[in-house]
Enzyme design. Structure first.
Site: not given
Length: 464
Positions: A140, A395, A427, A429
């Site tokens: 991300c 996103h 954040c 993954g």
């Protein structure tokens, strides 16, 4: 202390072959207030005379569209990236041959395929074959990582001008693990948690840190409200590059040419009552729903960086200054807490404190983690995602970091002198977080980095 200063003065003089004896006074004045204690993150001061700051002169993004049913459902990934790359060159009148490298953050597509698509996009955008391109994947944060990689390369002297970009077509590439999983995964809980669905990690954050369903739904409503207001007032026009594409009728196969110029996932009328009717997606008695999670989206963004001295030589306006970047690791089971760790690390590295930051762009992967990070860091809600976030805008994994840079810097420019420092964070993954600190572009003074230092530490450990 005097010997250390003299040594640094001499070294700086050797690094400036064009310097004359008359420039020694300038060098002395520039380092007299510097602090460079190895291993210490205290604020440092540096004059802008050297022009070695890494600056952003342009940052653009495509609209963000809902995957599979939005405006880009029939658009190839390379046709998403090409318009933003082309706009960087056209709007700055920069010769594309001067770009030292293009780094593209991207997540879901097979690596070699996406690398080829990015190369193709560069050609579509008018870049010559002499300009290289590569991809980077830190999930991300990939778009922000691309920008940080280019900034680091410029700082290292590999080249003076580079592009950090981000790209994701979540229509074309699904979030799924391909192939078999190593049976060894069963031997370690942390390894197993790396494979948790992101929605389960959201539920873990909500449960462990007591983030209520109402708090999450309220955050989602606010995200849509602010994004709708920003769109209506035209705030996104400076950062969005309209994309000419096509829509294919799934029944007839007929193609219709269209131009997409606005984000299509924003719900201006989102309400607590409506969101409250949605059922949890990942856990029967959970609190994470489709309404309080980030939207699955398609989009791209690109950021043009260069040395300040080069930007000044070319007469380009400076949109922002890249200050610091930090990537951290956290427990994979609660990966959403990443910004709560990464933001303090990046801010400290910049010699700042959280109260010094005027604006935050924190990716809203899930409302649970967004609310937790906001509360954990005790941030002023009026400073965070002032134009909405991923729950409203979307996103597109690899593109989000580049999108956030464009959104943050254009908003800082609008706010002017009342907004000097901004932070982007998300954040990641498998349990990570990333954050970067930016300074508004026209904040160029003698002490251009941060707060005033009342006492000076030693210049280096070996001078003690």
């Amino acid at each position: 202390m005097e010997k250390a200063i003299e040594r640094q003065r001499i070294l700086l003089e050797h690094l400036r072959p064009s310097s004359t004896s008359s420039s020694l006074e300038k060098i002395d004045s520039a380092i007299s207030a510097s602090v460079c204690a190895a291993g210490d993150s205290a604020a440092y001061h540096r004059s802008s005379v050297y022009g070695d700051d890494v600056v952003i002169v342009a940052a653009y993004r495509t609209p963000l569209c809902k995957s599979k049913r939005g405006g880009f459902k029939d658009t190839y990934a390379d046709d998403l990236l090409a318009p933003v790359l082309k706009s960087l060159i056209e709007k700055t009148n920069l010769s594309p041959s001067e770009v030292g490298d293009i780094v593209v953050g991207t997540v879901l597509a097979p690596g070699s395929q996406r690398a080829s698509e990015c190369r193709m996009a560069a050609f579509y955008a008018g870049f010559p074959e002499t300009v290289p391109i590569r991809t980077v994947n830190r999930q991300c944060s990939s778009g922000l990582q691309a920008v940080a990689d280019v900034a680091a390369a410029i700082k290292a002297g590999f080249y003076d001008i580079g592009i950090g970009a981000g790209l994701e077509s979540m229509t074309a590439n699904q979030m799924a693990l391909e192939g078999s999983v190593n049976p060894r995964v069963k031997t370690m809980a942390q390894v197993q948690n790396c494979l948790l669905p992101m929605g389960i990690t959201s539920e873990n954050v909500a449960q462990r840190f007591s983030v209520t369903r109402q708090e999450q739904d309220q955050a989602a409503v606010e995200s849509h409200r602010k994004a709708a207001a920003a769109t209506a007032s035209g705030k996104f026009r400076e950062e969005i590059i309209p994309v000419a594409t096509k829509i294919v009728d799934p029944k007839t196969g007929d193609e219709k040419p269209i131009t997409i110029s606005v984000d299509d996932g924003i719900r201006p009328n989102a309400s607590l009552s409506d969101l409250g009717k949605l059922k949890p997606v990942f856990k029967k008695d959970g609190t994470t729903t489709a309404g309080n999670s980030s939207q699955v989206s398609d989009g791209a963004g690109a950021v043009l960086l260069m040395k300040r001295s080069v930007a000044m030589q070319k007469g380009l306006p400076i949109l922002g200054i890249f200050r610091t970047f930090a990537a951290v690791g956290v427990d994979p089971a609660i990966m959403g807490v990443g910004p709560a760790v990464a933001i303090p690390a990046a801010v400290k590295a910049a010699g700042l404190e959280l109260d010094d930051i005027d604006l935050f762009e924190i990716n809203e992967a899930f409302a649970s983690q967004f609310v937790y990070c906001r509360k954990k860091l005790e941030l002023d809600p009026e400073k965070i995602n002032v134009n909405g976030g991923a729950m409203a805008l979307g996103h597109p994994l690899g593109a989000t970091g580049a999108r956030c840079v464009a959104t943050l810097l254009h908003e800082m420019k609008r706010r002017g002198k009342d907004c000097r420092f901004g932070v982007i964070s998300m954040c990641i993954g498998t349990g990570m977080g990333a954050a970067a600190v930016f300074e508004r572009g026209d904040c160029v003074d003698d002490l251009s980095n941060a707060r005033k230092i009342e006492t000076h530490n030693l210049l280096s450990k070996d001078s003690r």
